[in-house]
Design a protein around this motif. Structure first.
Motif, PDB file in Angstrom:
ATOM      1  N   TYR A   1      -8.121   8.856 -10.521  1.00 58.10           N
ATOM      2  CA  TYR A   1      -8.557   8.994  -9.126  1.00 58.10           C
ATOM      3  C   TYR A   1      -9.607  10.103  -9.006  1.00 58.10           C
ATOM      4  O   TYR A   1      -9.382  11.118  -8.343  1.00 58.10           O
ATOM      5  CB  TYR A   1      -7.358   9.302  -8.230  1.00 58.10           C
ATOM      6  N   PRO A   2     -10.764   9.931  -9.640  1.00 57.84           N
ATOM      7  CA  PRO A   2     -11.773  11.002  -9.631  1.00 57.84           C
ATOM      8  C   PRO A   2     -12.252  11.362  -8.230  1.00 57.84           C
ATOM      9  O   PRO A   2     -12.580  12.525  -7.973  1.00 57.84           O
ATOM     10  CB  PRO A   2     -12.908  10.423 -10.483  1.00 57.84           C
ATOM     11  N   ASP A   3     -12.288  10.393  -7.327  1.00 56.71           N
ATOM     12  CA  ASP A   3     -12.756  10.677  -5.970  1.00 56.71           C
ATOM     13  C   ASP A   3     -11.753  11.514  -5.178  1.00 56.71           C
ATOM     14  O   ASP A   3     -12.134  12.223  -4.238  1.00 56.71           O
ATOM     15  CB  ASP A   3     -13.021   9.369  -5.212  1.00 56.71           C
ATOM     16  N   LEU A   4     -10.485  11.422  -5.558  1.00 55.55           N
ATOM     17  CA  LEU A   4      -9.455  12.175  -4.831  1.00 55.55           C
ATOM     18  C   LEU A   4      -9.317  13.602  -5.348  1.00 55.55           C
ATOM     19  O   LEU A   4      -8.810  14.470  -4.647  1.00 55.55           O
ATOM     20  CB  LEU A   4      -8.093  11.463  -4.958  1.00 55.55           C
ATOM     21  N   TYR A   5      -9.760  13.836  -6.594  1.00 49.75           N
ATOM     22  CA  TYR A   5      -9.615  15.163  -7.203  1.00 49.75           C
ATOM     23  C   TYR A   5     -10.946  15.640  -7.784  1.00 49.75           C
ATOM     24  O   TYR A   5     -11.049  15.947  -8.972  1.00 49.75           O
ATOM     25  CB  TYR A   5      -8.545  15.113  -8.306  1.00 49.75           C
TER      26      TYR A   5
ATOM     27  N   LEU B   1       0.887  -1.156   0.000  1.00 50.78           N
ATOM     28  CA  LEU B   1       0.000   0.000   0.000  1.00 50.78           C
ATOM     29  C   LEU B   1       0.923   1.203   0.000  1.00 50.78           C
ATOM     30  O   LEU B   1       1.687   1.410   0.943  1.00 50.78           O
ATOM     31  CB  LEU B   1      -0.907   0.001   1.224  1.00 50.78           C
ATOM     32  N   GLU B   2       0.916   1.958  -1.092  1.00 48.23           N
ATOM     33  CA  GLU B   2       1.864   3.053  -1.278  1.00 48.23           C
ATOM     34  C   GLU B   2       1.177   4.392  -1.063  1.00 48.23           C
ATOM     35  O   GLU B   2       0.087   4.638  -1.583  1.00 48.23           O
ATOM     36  CB  GLU B   2       2.451   2.982  -2.689  1.00 48.23           C
ATOM     37  N   ARG B   3       1.821   5.251  -0.293  1.00 50.75           N
ATOM     38  CA  ARG B   3       1.290   6.581  -0.031  1.00 50.75           C
ATOM     39  C   ARG B   3       1.071   7.327  -1.352  1.00 50.75           C
ATOM     40  O   ARG B   3       1.970   7.408  -2.193  1.00 50.75           O
ATOM     41  CB  ARG B   3       2.258   7.362   0.852  1.00 50.75           C
ATOM     42  N   GLY B   4      -0.136   7.853  -1.542  1.00 51.42           N
ATOM     43  CA  GLY B   4      -0.456   8.568  -2.778  1.00 51.42           C
ATOM     44  C   GLY B   4      -0.977   7.673  -3.882  1.00 51.42           C
ATOM     45  O   GLY B   4      -1.525   8.169  -4.867  1.00 51.42           O
ATOM     46  N   ARG B   5      -0.805   6.347  -3.715  1.00 54.38           N
ATOM     47  CA  ARG B   5      -1.317   5.408  -4.716  1.00 54.38           C
ATOM     48  C   ARG B   5      -2.187   4.340  -4.029  1.00 54.38           C
ATOM     49  O   ARG B   5      -2.195   3.192  -4.422  1.00 54.38           O
ATOM     50  CB  ARG B   5      -0.180   4.734  -5.481  1.00 54.38           C
ATOM     51  N   GLU B   6      -2.897   4.777  -3.012  1.00 52.30           N
ATOM     52  CA  GLU B   6      -3.727   3.838  -2.272  1.00 52.30           C
ATOM     53  C   GLU B   6      -4.802   3.202  -3.154  1.00 52.30           C
ATOM     54  O   GLU B   6      -5.273   2.107  -2.862  1.00 52.30           O
ATOM     55  CB  GLU B   6      -4.403   4.552  -1.082  1.00 52.30           C
ATOM     56  N   GLU B   7      -5.169   3.887  -4.230  1.00 55.47           N
ATOM     57  CA  GLU B   7      -6.182   3.358  -5.148  1.00 55.47           C
ATOM     58  C   GLU B   7      -5.575   3.043  -6.514  1.00 55.47           C
ATOM     59  O   GLU B   7      -6.229   3.164  -7.552  1.00 55.47           O
ATOM     60  CB  GLU B   7      -7.330   4.358  -5.293  1.00 55.47           C
TER      61      GLU B   7
END
Length: 288
Positions: A153-157, A104-110
């Motif tokens: 990542y539409p939900d993040l931005y 699980l990578e920070r910034g790439r959780e999805e």
């Protein structure tokens, strides 16, 4: 199972050994960059709290690496992620990963692509000399990056401002345009090399033409690795006083939040370290 930093570092060293072997075989020159260069100079290995390895290639050698690595790794536990090899991988640089691992990578959780224990592989392109060209290159790459992030990542931005030039382009078209912008000035031998994929601001991770292609060999854990002979100039431009340890509160893992390994027994090398260390990068070794 969860893995600790020692095991992560062990896997990353195995990946680096394979990249060094491949690079030697195909006469490709890699070198340690960023925190991994600091690690070689200051710690003779990993910065203790660092959780990745960063290496660089000139664009020419990066492209050669992408041509030969998939075939070389086909029957191994290693593989390369890059957007031309896998469109679900959105970055403009590559990663070499170890099969049977997951993070699980920070910034790439999805993340949409596979995400295993990795080392980062950065291309160094040329930065134009004129300020207006630098601004144009930087702004175009940032706008394309934002559009790609919005798609992945539409939900993040959800409220990201859009550039109408890129909204109707396909992901493949965005990738191709981004690459064209990155390599636009690469034929000019007078220009500085720059890591356009760097997490730092545009142009900060810079290598002067006279500094590239001149490397010295340094200890990195149980390996010998190539570092720019002008590492002091490179690292000072990037970090300032890089020999000074950061405050304790900043000595943190920046990438890997969780990690698991399916088959730890597969980590044993078929090739002994003494043989691996005979594989050299083909770089011009100089006295440290």
């Amino acid at each position: 199972m969860m893995v600790d930093m020692k095991q992560i570092h062990g896997i990353q060293l195995e990946i680096l050994k394979q990249v060094a072997r491949l690079s030697s075989k195909h006469h490709i020159k890699y070198f340690m960059t960023g925190g991994s260069a600091i690690g070689a100079v200051r710690h003779q290995g990993f910065i203790p709290w660092d959780d990745d390895i960063d290496i660089g290639f000139t664009r020419h050698d990066f492209e050669k690496f992408l041509r030969v690595a998939p075939g070389e790794f086909r029957s191994t536990n290693y593989f390369v992620e890059e957007n031309r090899l896998n469109p679900a991988y959105e970055y403009d640089f590559a990663k070499v990963m170890f099969k049977g691992t997951e993070i699980l990578e920070r910034g790439r959780e999805e993340a949409k692509s596979f995400n295993g224990i990795f080392i980062d592989v950065f291309p160094f392109d040329k930065m134009p000399a004129a300020k207006h060209q630098q601004v144009a290159q930087s702004q175009a790459l940032q706008a394309i990056l934002q559009e790609i992030r919005r798609r992945f990542y539409p939900d993040l931005y959800p409220n990201m401002s859009l550039d109408p030039k890129y909204v109707d382009m396909t992901i493949d078209q965005l990738y191709k345009l981004r690459l064209q912008i990155m390599v636009k000035y690469d034929r000019d031998p007078s220009l500085a090399y720059v890591n356009l994929s760097s997490p730092y601001k545009y142009g900060k991770e810079r290598i002067l033409p006279a500094e590239m292609h001149r490397f010295t060999e340094m200890k990195f854990e149980n390996l010998r690795v190539p570092v720019l002979s002008a590492y002091d100039s490179y690292l000072t431009r990037l970090y300032g006083n890089y020999m000074k340890l950061p405050p304790v509160e900043k000595r943190i893992q920046r990438h890997i939040l969780k990690a698991s390994v399916d088959n730890p027994q597969e980590l044993s090398e078929n090739e002994p370290d003494s043989q691996i260390e005979k594989h050299r990068n083909g770089f011009e070794a100089e006295a440290s």
